[in-house]
Write an enzyme that holds these catalytic residues in place. Structure first.
Site, PDB file in Angstrom:
ATOM      1  N   GLU A 353       0.849  -1.191   0.000  1.00 57.91           N
ATOM      2  CA  GLU A 353       0.000   0.000   0.000  1.00 57.91           C
ATOM      3  C   GLU A 353       0.878   1.232   0.000  1.00 57.91           C
ATOM      4  O   GLU A 353       1.916   1.266   0.676  1.00 57.91           O
ATOM      5  CB  GLU A 353      -0.897   0.104   1.258  1.00 57.91           C
ATOM      6  CG  GLU A 353      -2.176  -0.664   1.207  1.00 57.91           C
ATOM      7  CD  GLU A 353      -2.989  -0.535   2.498  1.00 57.91           C
ATOM      8  OE1 GLU A 353      -2.988   0.555   3.111  1.00 57.91           O
ATOM      9  OE2 GLU A 353      -3.604  -1.529   2.892  1.00 57.91           O
TER      10      GLU A 353
HETATM   11  C1  PNW Z   1      -4.006   2.006   5.921  1.00 54.99           C
HETATM   12  N1  PNW Z   1      -0.998   5.989  10.016  1.00 54.99           N
HETATM   13  O1  PNW Z   1      -4.265   2.550   7.174  1.00 54.99           O
HETATM   14  C2  PNW Z   1      -5.024   0.904   5.704  1.00 54.99           C
HETATM   15  O2  PNW Z   1      -4.444  -0.326   5.357  1.00 54.99           O
HETATM   16  C3  PNW Z   1      -6.127   1.241   4.763  1.00 54.99           C
HETATM   17  O3  PNW Z   1      -7.254   0.467   5.061  1.00 54.99           O
HETATM   18  C4  PNW Z   1      -6.392   2.736   4.789  1.00 54.99           C
HETATM   19  O4  PNW Z   1      -7.518   3.090   4.051  1.00 54.99           O
HETATM   20  C5  PNW Z   1      -5.147   3.398   4.255  1.00 54.99           C
HETATM   21  O5  PNW Z   1      -3.988   2.994   4.963  1.00 54.99           O
HETATM   22  C6  PNW Z   1      -5.207   4.925   4.285  1.00 54.99           C
HETATM   23  O6  PNW Z   1      -5.313   5.369   5.606  1.00 54.99           O
HETATM   24  C7  PNW Z   1      -3.401   3.421   7.817  1.00 54.99           C
HETATM   25  O7  PNW Z   1      -1.476   6.551  11.017  1.00 54.99           O
HETATM   26  C8  PNW Z   1      -3.912   4.090   8.912  1.00 54.99           C
HETATM   27  O8  PNW Z   1       0.175   6.203   9.665  1.00 54.99           O
HETATM   28  C9  PNW Z   1      -3.115   4.939   9.659  1.00 54.99           C
HETATM   29  C10 PNW Z   1      -1.796   5.118   9.275  1.00 54.99           C
HETATM   30  C11 PNW Z   1      -1.286   4.470   8.174  1.00 54.99           C
HETATM   31  C12 PNW Z   1      -2.104   3.604   7.445  1.00 54.99           C
END
Ligand code: PNW
Length: 436
Positions: A353
């Protein structure tokens, strides 16, 4: 358009897009059991605008056109997740045939379009029936997960290119049990420590069960790594960032690939971890076939002795940001890839991702292009990097942030839910389908 072409990444480099069940499916019907995200989002104050995933992108009904978009964009792979409670409504026990039928059709649809299916077993939507018995605080949830993994692998595994146990253990544990931002919304260090250990135990038991079911070369895990920098030169901030980094970027992969946790972290968590956690470390430490790294942004750490147990606060810094306020630092992707390949040698790595919430398409396209450069630099430095999965195909339910963020390379009409490809979708299509 991107400044890169496919050939820049070497032969057989895989490009894909990712989405996750609860963020897109909707379709709370045909026997799907409730998950912790249904109840969390139904509680006022937990999500922006009280948004929820009840209908989301209605992918449950519109998946054929979504798969067409993936194929037409020239992507090689689609990374999706199973909804555990659609397959096993209570998390353990009775299976839901209609749920199996849905993923049967989805996987066949992916394959018919010449796309590789990359599956994730757990992308955050724990069956509520398991949360009622303590969720990840309860060791039994690890056993329930291993049984679910075995069933899903037996049913679908032969058609899947890869199977990941978990998506982002940091989010499942620290963000959800310590910071309270995601379901189940706890702010409790004992819950956090137990969840950290039990999620990784579940991973180990799940991998073991899938190996025993005959799966040899497709099993992995996905972690998110985010840059952890001190907020100032003060030694206590530097120490706070080092602790933050050990929790965020080392604890989970060390746990499953080295069978040990960083001492910095266990020194603090020992009183809260399950008593005999050391006895589990050989179960955690299963051979894996690949690892996935998700990368988005960085956090600045400031020492704060008033915060119990983890004595720091995390904040955003001053660099260029997305519309969610997440700083953009492509070079850190190179650093994480190099670091992971040195610390865990011999494993192919995928960026599973990476993406940006943005309404300005010029900025989104530039974001991807800069991260492509960061990957090519990592390859130059010897990283065995095999693919890149963009987050995400369609604007979707961004958890506690609701539908406001825009991570998609395709938009969605809020009323008709029609899919609306953006400039960046066409930039991908141009790069991925261009001949020569
Ligand atoms: C990821 N952070 O979440 C998830 O895998 C997805 O489901 C989500 O939609 C995507 O990234 C975008 O947010 C994250 O705080 C949530 O650094 C928080 C963080 C990173 C990734």
């Amino acid at each position: 358009m991107f400044s890169h072409k496919r050939a820049d990444f070497g032969p057989d480099f895989l490009f894909g897009v990712a989405m996750a069940a609860h963020q897109i499916e909707g379709g709370q019907q045909d026997g799907r059991g409730p998950s912790i995200w249904d109840t969390f989002a139904a509680t006022p104050g937990n999500t922006k605008n009280a948004d929820n995933g009840t209908v989301a992108c209605d992918h449950y009904h519109r998946w054929p056109e979504d798969l067409d978009l993936i194929r037409d964009g020239g992507f090689d792979a689609y990374r999706f997740s199973f909804s555990w409670s659609r397959l096993i409504p209570e998390g353990t026990g009775a299976l839901n045939p209609a749920g199996f039928d849905f993923y049967d059709r989805l996987i066949d649809g992916i394959l018919e379009r010449g796309i590789k299916p990359l599956a994730t077993l757990y992308h955050w939507d724990l069956p509520s029936a398991l949360q009622d018995r303590g969720g990840w605080m309860n060791r039994d949830t690890a056993k329930a997960f291993a049984d679910y993994a075995a069933v899903a692998a037996q049913k679908f595994g032969d058609r899947l290119t890869s199977i990941a146990t978990f998506n982002e253990p940091w989010c499942i544990t620290v963000l959800s049990h310590f910071l309270g931002a995601h379901a189940p919304g706890y702010r409790d260090v004992r819950a956090t420590a137990r969840a950290m250990h039990h999620v990784l135990l579940a991973h180990g038991m799940g991998i073991k069960a899938m190996r025993e079911a005959g799966f040899k070369d497709k099993l992995g895990i996905v972690v998110n790594m985010e840059k952890c920098d001190p907020a100032s030169d003060a030694p206590e901030d530097i120490e706070a960032a080092a602790l933050g980094d050990a929790i965020f970027n080392q604890f989970f992969l060390d746990g499953v690939l080295k069978g040990s946790y960083p001492e910095k972290v266990t020194d603090i968590l020992e009183p809260y971890l399950p008593k005999n956690w050391r006895d589990d470390m050989t179960i955690l430490n299963q051979k894996l076939d690949w690892i996935g790294i998700n990368y988005y942004t960085r956090f600045l750490y400031k020492a704060d002795p008033s915060v119990p147990v983890f004595p720091f606060t995390q904040a955003r810094g001053p660099l260029e940001k997305s519309n969610l306020g997440w700083e953009i630092i492509p070079e850190a992707l190179t650093e994480f890839l190099v670091r992971a390949s040195k610390r865990y040698p011999g494993l192919p790595i995928y960026v599973t991702e990476n993406g940006i919430s943005e309404t300005d398409e010029t900025k989104r396209t530039a974001f991807f292009d800069k991260h492509f450069a960061a990957m090519i630099e990592a390859q130059k430095q010897g990283v065995d990097l095999r693919g890149y999965i963009a987050w995400t195909l369609i604007d979707n339910f961004e958890w506690a942030e609701g539908f406001n963020p825009k991570f998609g390379i395709v938009g969605m009409d809020p009323v008709t839910r029609d899919r609306l490809p953006k400039d960046t979708y066409y930039a991908f299509k141009d790069m991925l389908t261009r001949k020569g």
